[in-house]
Design an enzyme around this catalytic site. Structure first.
Site, short mmCIF file in Angstrom:
data_model
loop_
_atom_site.label_atom_id
_atom_site.label_comp_id
_atom_site.label_asym_id
_atom_site.label_seq_id
_atom_site.Cartn_x
_atom_site.Cartn_y
_atom_site.Cartn_z
N HIS A 94 1.26 5.82 4.09
CA HIS A 94 0.40 4.95 3.29
C HIS A 94 0.93 4.84 1.86
O HIS A 94 1.76 5.62 1.43
CB HIS A 94 -1.06 5.44 3.27
CG HIS A 94 -1.27 6.75 2.58
ND1 HIS A 94 -1.40 7.94 3.26
CD2 HIS A 94 -1.38 7.08 1.27
CE1 HIS A 94 -1.59 8.93 2.42
NE2 HIS A 94 -1.58 8.43 1.19
N ARG A 141 -5.02 3.24 -7.21
CA ARG A 141 -6.27 3.59 -7.86
C ARG A 141 -6.99 2.29 -8.20
O ARG A 141 -6.38 1.38 -8.77
CB ARG A 141 -6.01 4.40 -9.13
CG ARG A 141 -5.52 5.78 -8.84
CD ARG A 141 -5.27 6.57 -10.14
NE ARG A 141 -4.82 7.90 -9.82
CZ ARG A 141 -3.53 8.23 -9.68
NH1 ARG A 141 -2.59 7.32 -9.84
NH2 ARG A 141 -3.20 9.46 -9.37
N GLU A 194 -4.17 3.29 0.87
CA GLU A 194 -5.24 4.19 0.47
C GLU A 194 -5.76 3.70 -0.87
O GLU A 194 -5.03 3.66 -1.86
CB GLU A 194 -4.70 5.61 0.31
CG GLU A 194 -5.70 6.59 -0.26
CD GLU A 194 -5.09 7.93 -0.60
OE1 GLU A 194 -5.63 8.61 -1.48
OE2 GLU A 194 -4.06 8.31 0.01
N ASN A 196 -11.92 6.77 -8.43
CA ASN A 196 -12.36 7.93 -9.20
C ASN A 196 -13.66 7.54 -9.89
O ASN A 196 -13.69 6.63 -10.72
CB ASN A 196 -11.29 8.34 -10.21
CG ASN A 196 -10.07 8.90 -9.53
OD1 ASN A 196 -10.13 9.90 -8.85
ND2 ASN A 196 -8.94 8.21 -9.69
N HIS A 223 5.08 -4.23 -6.40
CA HIS A 223 4.15 -4.99 -5.58
C HIS A 223 4.08 -4.42 -4.17
O HIS A 223 4.92 -3.63 -3.78
CB HIS A 223 4.54 -6.47 -5.52
CG HIS A 223 5.91 -6.69 -4.94
ND1 HIS A 223 7.03 -6.77 -5.70
CD2 HIS A 223 6.33 -6.81 -3.64
CE1 HIS A 223 8.09 -6.95 -4.92
NE2 HIS A 223 7.69 -6.96 -3.66
N GLU A 241 2.91 -9.46 -2.76
CA GLU A 241 3.87 -10.50 -2.41
C GLU A 241 3.61 -10.93 -0.97
O GLU A 241 3.43 -10.09 -0.09
CB GLU A 241 5.30 -9.98 -2.53
CG GLU A 241 6.35 -11.03 -2.17
CD GLU A 241 7.77 -10.48 -2.26
OE1 GLU A 241 8.68 -11.30 -2.41
OE2 GLU A 241 7.96 -9.25 -2.17
#
Length: 141
Positions: free
Chosen positions: A5, A9, A56, A60, A74, A122
């Site tokens: 993965h 964030r 993922e 937070n 990208h 992209e």
């Protein structure tokens, strides 16, 4: 070994899930809150994690914005019809930042869209990717 993965964030998990799932057509594969660490992880993708690389999305708690810096490039997605895909993304409220067309110095047909946090995605017209690299290799051989 294989790629599992890529983690991003995000400042608003709901907006990010709406973009990746509703606009780009990914599926929410799993999501879990970690109260002790005050964060939530959500995994999205086009297929089961056993067979596909996924994203993922890390939220937070209490952090609504990140400085993207200049190191991030990208995420790339292969699409069957890049023009229709861009039209659909626009209709769904997505932001197309580079219209479809051949990449500079090559023939691969690309476009760029932006997620709610400003991350670039992209789009590559399947069947055209790698054309510039093949031409460069042939020219230097």
């Amino acid at each position: 070994m294989r790629m599992l993965h890529t983690m991003l964030r995000v400042g608003n998990l709901e907006k990010s899930l709406a973009f990746y799932c509703n606009v780009l057509g990914m599926k929410l594969l799993r999501q879990k809150d970690y109260p002790g660490g005050e964060f939530t992880l959500a995994f999205v993708g086009y297929g089961d994690e056993a067979d596909h690389t996924v994203l993922e999305l890390t939220y937070n708690w209490g952090t609504d914005k990140y400085d993207l810096g200049n190191g991030y490039g990208h995420i790339a997605l292969g699409v069957e019809d890049i023009y229709e895909t861009c039209n659909r993304i626009r209709e769904l409220g997505g932001k197309v930042t580079r219209e479809p067309g051949p990449m500079k110095h090559g023939s691969t047909v690309i476009a760029f869209v932006e997620d709610p946090d400003g991350y670039k995605v992209e789009l590559i017209q399947l069947g055209t990717q790698g054309s510039a690299q093949k031409q460069e290799t042939a020219a230097t051989a």
